[in-house]
Every structure is written in structure tokens, then in C-alpha cells.
Design an enzyme around this catalytic site. Structure first.
Site, short mmCIF file in Angstrom:
data_model
loop_
_atom_site.label_atom_id
_atom_site.label_comp_id
_atom_site.label_asym_id
_atom_site.label_seq_id
_atom_site.Cartn_x
_atom_site.Cartn_y
_atom_site.Cartn_z
N GLY A 10 -7.26 0.28 16.65
CA GLY A 10 -7.79 -0.26 15.62
C GLY A 10 -7.25 -1.94 15.78
O GLY A 10 -6.20 -1.90 16.71
N PHE A 11 -7.15 -2.39 14.79
CA PHE A 11 -6.41 -3.82 14.78
C PHE A 11 -4.76 -3.54 14.69
O PHE A 11 -3.90 -3.98 15.05
CB PHE A 11 -7.38 -5.10 13.92
CG PHE A 11 -6.02 -6.26 13.65
CD1 PHE A 11 -5.34 -6.84 14.07
CD2 PHE A 11 -5.77 -7.08 12.05
CE1 PHE A 11 -4.95 -7.76 13.56
CE2 PHE A 11 -4.91 -7.06 12.02
CZ PHE A 11 -4.04 -8.11 13.06
N GLY A 107 -0.92 17.30 7.25
CA GLY A 107 -0.93 18.39 7.90
C GLY A 107 0.30 18.89 8.89
O GLY A 107 1.09 19.97 8.98
N ARG A 111 3.61 20.81 9.90
CA ARG A 111 3.60 21.73 11.18
C ARG A 111 4.76 21.44 12.41
O ARG A 111 5.43 22.00 12.62
CB ARG A 111 2.50 21.96 11.49
CG ARG A 111 2.38 22.72 12.39
CD ARG A 111 0.92 22.61 13.22
NE ARG A 111 0.76 23.78 14.61
CZ ARG A 111 -0.19 23.61 14.82
NH1 ARG A 111 -1.36 22.95 14.39
NH2 ARG A 111 -0.46 24.66 15.91
N TYR A 150 -11.30 1.85 -1.71
CA TYR A 150 -10.22 1.23 -1.14
C TYR A 150 -9.09 2.12 -1.30
O TYR A 150 -8.31 2.49 -1.35
CB TYR A 150 -10.18 0.04 0.21
CG TYR A 150 -8.81 0.13 0.94
CD1 TYR A 150 -8.91 1.01 1.50
CD2 TYR A 150 -8.34 -1.32 0.62
CE1 TYR A 150 -8.52 0.26 2.98
CE2 TYR A 150 -7.65 -1.51 1.81
CZ TYR A 150 -7.63 -0.31 2.73
OH TYR A 150 -6.12 -1.69 3.98
#
Ligand code: UDP
Length: 319
Positions: A10-11, A107, A111, A150
Site C-alpha cells: 500500500g501507500f 498472534g 508466537r 473504519y
């Protein structure tokens, strides 16, 4: 370090990839390309330091090797009512990226004992009643309004991040990103910067929504990336605003772009503001200034000049 960046095509994610690889780190990008583009990272695909996984962050993440850091930047982010990649067109995907995506990314961090940074947003403050916005302000968000897909996803993501910190001891950071602009914003993103610059370069009037008295404070992407890297390396668990406090009305912003592009077509007022479109927005960056020794350096004029040059190239390529 080996770093997982969700939304790395993405940007903002792709600018982070550039910086991290320049600094000698290796990067694994996880992106399903619904709003990002391989064009943003095509210059990196030949390096051994870069690996791309085409996957939705909302699906369980299985990495080939451990990572030292996780940067969770995947999400649609444009509030445009018409842009195909805006979150109003992708409401469920946006909620999943903020909720399930954040859960999966945390997660991975848990881990591998990796540090974690959440890309949060000034939208957690909603249509703010406190100005400028500091991190202690709880916000003014309609939980069932159209923008909530959002805003509430990011608010949930912040809550989940703090829960992983408090419960599992994951070393988490939360960056609240204010309006950011620069090269690699998508032409059809629908946000004010690509819209205005593309309109100006085509000699068209700039579509100012409402009466243009609403304000925003625009930060050039390189300044933002500096702030994110500093935050990531710090021990600052509390949410931290990163943005440029230089506030302008949208009408002033339009006039500035017309003047930099020498566009004589002026502006046109349109009744297109989304429900909940904040009337004012300006970051209080005292926390970042004090605890990260960060502040933005690139002026609106400089940043816009660089961004206009990028869009000029993109538009001539697309013709
Ligand atoms: N806006 C505008 N014309 C456009 C696009 C946006 O006047 O073509 C306005 C919009 O109503 C908002 C501001 O510009 O008040 C910033 O909008 P943007 O979509 O960039 O993102 P936001 O800051 O609302 O998340």
C-alpha cells in the site's frame, strides 16, 4: 531484523519497506492487493531482502520463518463514497482487516516474541470536540455511522493491541496516523490529495466538498515514516500521534494546489461530504516531540511539489 509488514504494497506500507530495506532489514509483505498495488514494490522484488505473500490478513497467517517485528498496516483507508477501494465500498473487509487482521498479526508477534506496531488513525477521534487532538482525548465517533466500519475497527484494534500487551506481554506500539500524502497514493483513491492534484493537472476545477471550511493537517509520507521507525524502536506502549500540525482549510488547500500547478480552473463547491466527515483535525504532537524527539520537517509546499511530480508521471503513463 526480519519484519512482517501487512499492507506492505500500500501507500504507507511500501514506503516503510523502502526505509527498512535501506536500513539493512529484510521484509516480508503480506497483502491481498485490494487497495495496494504490486507497482508500489516492483522495484524491490529483485532483492533477497524482500518477499511477497499474496494473502488476506483476515486469514490465518503461517510464516515460513520467525520474524523479529510485525507492522500491521493492512486496511482500506479512503472514506470516499465513490472510489472502488474506499472503505465505504468495502465495509466488511475493512472491519475484518481491523478485527481479524489485527488478531492474526498480534498472534504472529506473540508466537515469535516479536515487537508489534499497529497502524491506527486520527479517525479514532471521530468528529473531534477537542482541538487539537491529543492522545488522551477519547473521541466522538458514531458507532453505527457509515464511517464506523473504519473508525470502530481501528478502535477495536487498539483495544486488542493493549490486551495483548497487558495479558501476553507482547511489546506493542500504536501509531495514530493523521492525514498523510505523497507518491504512491492511488490515482483513484478518492481522498482529497489525489483528487485535487489529478483535477488540477487536467486543468479542471477542484471539487471542494461542503463549503471548504473544514480543516485538515497534512503530513508528508517521509516525515511519517521517520516517526513510525522511531516509535517502533522506542518502548512507548501508549498510542502516539504522528502527523503534521500545520492546519489548513480544504479551500485554502485547494487554492495552494491550484497555485502550485498553475491551474486556472479554480474550485467548485459540491455537496458530497460523508456523514461524520470531521469538521476539524490537527494533531497535538507533544508526546512524539518529547518522547521520540520527532517532528515533521517537510513543508506543505515541498511535499506537494514532490507529490505533484509523481502524479504528473502517473497520469502521462496512463494516457
Ligand atoms: N474533500 C474534498 N474534495 C474531494 C475529496 C475530499 O473537499 O475531492 C474533503 C472531504 O470532504 C474532507 C477532506 O477533504 O473534509 C479530507 O478528505 P479525505 O477524503 O482526504 O480524508 P479524511 O481526512 O476525511 O479521512
Amino acid at each position: 531484523m526480519r519484519i512482517l509488514i501487512t499492507g506492505g504494497a500500500g501507500f504507507i506500507g511500501s514506503h516503510l519497506c523502502d526505509r527498512l530495506i535501506t536500513d539493512g532489514h529484510s521484509v516480508i509483505v503480506l497483502d491481498n492487493l485490494i487497495t495496494g498495488s504490486t507497482d508500489n514494490v516492483s522495484h524491490l522484488t529483485d532483492t533477497k531482502m524482500f518477499r511477497f505473500i499474496n494473502q488476506n490478513v483476515a486469514d490465518y497467517i503461517e510464516l515460513p520463518k520467525p520474524v523479529d517485528a510485525v507492522m500491521h498496516f493492512a486496511s482500506p483507508a479512503s472514506p470516499s463514497q465513490t472510489a472502488p477501494n474506499g472503505y465505504l465500498q468495502l465495509p466488511i473487509q475493512t472491519l475484518k482487516a481491523g478485527a481479524l487482521g489485527t488478531l492474526n498479526a498480534l498472534g504472529v508477534a506473540k508466537r515469535y516474541g516479536a515487537r508489534f506496531i499497529l497502524a491506527s488513525t486520527s479517525e479514532v477521534y471521530g468528529d473531534p470536540l477537542v482541538h487539537p487532538q491529543n492522545e488522551n482525548y477519547w473521541g466522538n465517533v458514531d458507532p453505527v455511522g457509515p464511517r464506523s466500519v473504519y473508525d470502530e475497527a481501528k478502535r477495536f484494534a487498539e483495544s486488542l493491541t493493549m490486551a495483548y500487551n497487558r495479558t501476553h506481554g507482547v511489546r506493542t506500539r500504536i501509531v495514530r496516523i493523521f492525514n498523510t500524502y505523497g507518491p504512491r497514493m492511488a490515482l483513484n483513491d478518492g481522498r482529497v490529495v489525489p483528487n485535487f492534484i489529478c483535477q488540477a493537472l487536467k486543468g479542471k476545477p477542484l471539487t471542494v466538498y461542503g463549503d471548504g471550511s473544514q480543516t485538515r493537517s497534512f503530513c508528508y509520507v517521509d516525515d511519517l515514516v521517520d516517526g513510525i521507525i522511531l516509535l517502533m524502536s522506542s518502548e512507548l506502549t501508549e498510542p502516539t500521534n504522528i502527523g503534521n500540525p500545520h492546519e489548513v482549510t480544504i479551500l485554502e488547500f485547494a487554492n495552494k494546489i491550484n497555485s502550485l500547478t498553475k491551474n486556472a480552473a479554480g474550485t467548485i463547491l459540491e455537496d458530497k461530504r460523508t456523514t461524520g466527515d470531521p469538521q476539524q483535525r490537527k494533531p497535538d504532537i507533544s508526546r512524539a516531540e518529547k518522547l521520540l524527539s520527532w517532528k515533521p520537517h517537510i513543508t506543505l509546499e515541498d511535499g506537494l511539489t514532490r507529490t505533484i511530480a509523481y502524479f504528473k508521471n502517473k497520469l502521462s503513463d496512463s494516457m
